[in-house]
Design an enzyme around this catalytic site. Structure first.
Site, short mmCIF file in Angstrom:
data_model
loop_
_atom_site.label_atom_id
_atom_site.label_comp_id
_atom_site.label_asym_id
_atom_site.label_seq_id
_atom_site.Cartn_x
_atom_site.Cartn_y
_atom_site.Cartn_z
N GLU A 1 52.70 -65.41 -65.26
CA GLU A 1 51.42 -64.67 -65.13
C GLU A 1 51.66 -63.23 -64.71
O GLU A 1 52.36 -62.95 -63.74
CB GLU A 1 50.52 -65.38 -64.10
CG GLU A 1 49.17 -64.69 -63.94
CD GLU A 1 48.12 -65.55 -63.24
OE1 GLU A 1 48.39 -66.73 -62.94
OE2 GLU A 1 47.01 -65.02 -63.00
N ASP B 1 46.44 -78.56 -61.77
CA ASP B 1 47.05 -77.74 -60.72
C ASP B 1 47.14 -78.50 -59.40
O ASP B 1 46.18 -79.16 -58.99
CB ASP B 1 46.17 -76.50 -60.46
CG ASP B 1 46.75 -75.24 -61.06
OD1 ASP B 1 47.98 -75.18 -61.29
OD2 ASP B 1 45.97 -74.30 -61.30
N ASP C 1 43.31 -74.42 -60.63
CA ASP C 1 42.60 -74.24 -59.36
C ASP C 1 41.78 -72.95 -59.38
O ASP C 1 41.07 -72.62 -58.43
CB ASP C 1 43.55 -74.31 -58.15
CG ASP C 1 44.65 -73.28 -58.18
OD1 ASP C 1 44.73 -72.49 -59.16
OD2 ASP C 1 45.45 -73.23 -57.22
N SER C 2 41.81 -72.24 -60.53
CA SER C 2 40.87 -71.15 -60.77
C SER C 2 39.44 -71.68 -60.72
O SER C 2 38.50 -70.89 -60.61
CB SER C 2 41.13 -70.50 -62.14
OG SER C 2 41.23 -71.48 -63.15
O1 KIV Z 1 44.35 -71.80 -62.08
C1 KIV Z 1 44.49 -71.36 -63.22
O2 KIV Z 1 43.57 -71.30 -64.04
C2 KIV Z 1 45.82 -70.91 -63.59
C3 KIV Z 1 45.94 -70.11 -64.85
C4 KIV Z 1 45.43 -68.74 -64.62
C5 KIV Z 1 47.33 -70.11 -65.38
O3 KIV Z 1 46.76 -71.14 -62.90
#
Ligand code: KIV
Length: 273
Positions: free
Chosen positions: A189, A91, A48-49
């Site tokens: 993280e 995610d 969700d990044s």
């Molecule tokens: O959303 C994402 O990219 C993540 C990573 C930073 C582990 O959760």
């Protein structure tokens, strides 16, 4: 080169048993997913990044289930066009699993039907029951502890977690609870390297994937745009720009995979706490 075996839960367990590190990268569209697959990345995370790197948001909080389904389906199509051996994790976004286990199952189904092989959700404590509920119904789950970006406002910012003994102990306890609930993977993280390494030793059946957590975890993950040097803000200490030494995006991804497998990335002196 011989064709790579498809990455699956048994294959991940085999890699772990052989001491082979797991290389994970985020991807959000078909083309980058196909290149990552061809570069030998073991797992792709549709993180969700994407709220930040694709949508320009300040945090992941505004990302919806519909956004995640759209990007997961795009990545899954990209993998089908490539050799398609990469394990695909999606995610579960903010607010999509907190109300009830039934709500979590409904939204996990949408992601699995879009092409995910596993869903990821953030947090410890109450999430263990949700993980158990999903796993019992055939949904593989990756947990996520330490800095959990969906709760960045409650945490007071993007800070290292588990620094004092009480916080470290809580992370250890929550990791075990998540493993016992059936989580097959756990992203750690921004936690101290020594803590992440000791949690990894304690979890025999749940593979730890570190980001800013040192090199003692079972695998590593980076946000694609960060490792390609395309971060618009301040580059986090735990990131390395693999594009600097590579002549191409595929070359940068291959260099990342090799560095993770060789244990040379991350370097605890440079990238960890
Ligand atoms: O959303 C994402 O990219 C993540 C990573 C930073 C582990 O959760």
């Amino acid at each position: 080169m011989p064709a790579r075996k498809p990455v699956s839960l048994p294959r991940l367990a085999h890699m772990r048993a052989q001491g082979e590190k797991i290389a994970m990268l985020t991807a959000y569209d078909a083309t980058f997913a196909a290149v990552a697959d061809a570069a030998g990345v073991d797992c792709i995370l549709v993180g969700d990044s994407l709220g930040m790197v694709c949508q320009g948001r300040h945090s992941t909080v505004g990302v919806s289930v519909e956004d995640m389904v759209y990007h997961t389906a795009s990545v899954a199509r990209g993998l089908h066009r490539s050799q398609g051996t990469t394990w695909l994790v999606a995610d579960m976004p903010y607010g999509s699993y907190a109300e009830s286990a039934e709500q979590a199952m409904r939204n996990a189904c949408a992601l699995m039907q879009a092409g995910a092989h596993m869903v990821k959700l953030e947090g410890g404590g109450w999430t263990a029951r949700t993980v158990e509920f999903l796993v019992a119904r055939g949904v593989p789950v990756c947990a996520h502890l330490g800095l959990t970006p969906q709760t960045v406002y409650a945490l007071g910012g993007y800070r290292v977690q588990g620094k004092d003994e009480a916080a470290a102990q809580l992370l250890r306890q929550q990791s075990l609870e998540l493993q016992n609930a059936g989580a097959a993977m756990l992203v750690l993280e921004m936690v101290p390297a020594a803590l992440a390494a000791s949690i990894t030793q304690e979890l025999a059946h749940c593979h730890t994937i570190g980001i800013g957590a040192g090199n003692g975890t079972a695998g590593q993950v980076l946000v694609l745009h960060d490792m390609l040097g395309m971060n618009l803000g301040k580059m986090p200490k735990f990131v390395h720009n693999f594009m600097q030494e590579a002549g191409s995006i595929k070359g940068a991804m291959q260099a990342y995979v090799q560095a993770v497998k060789a244990g040379s990335f991350p370097d605890n002196q440079l990238h960890a706490w």
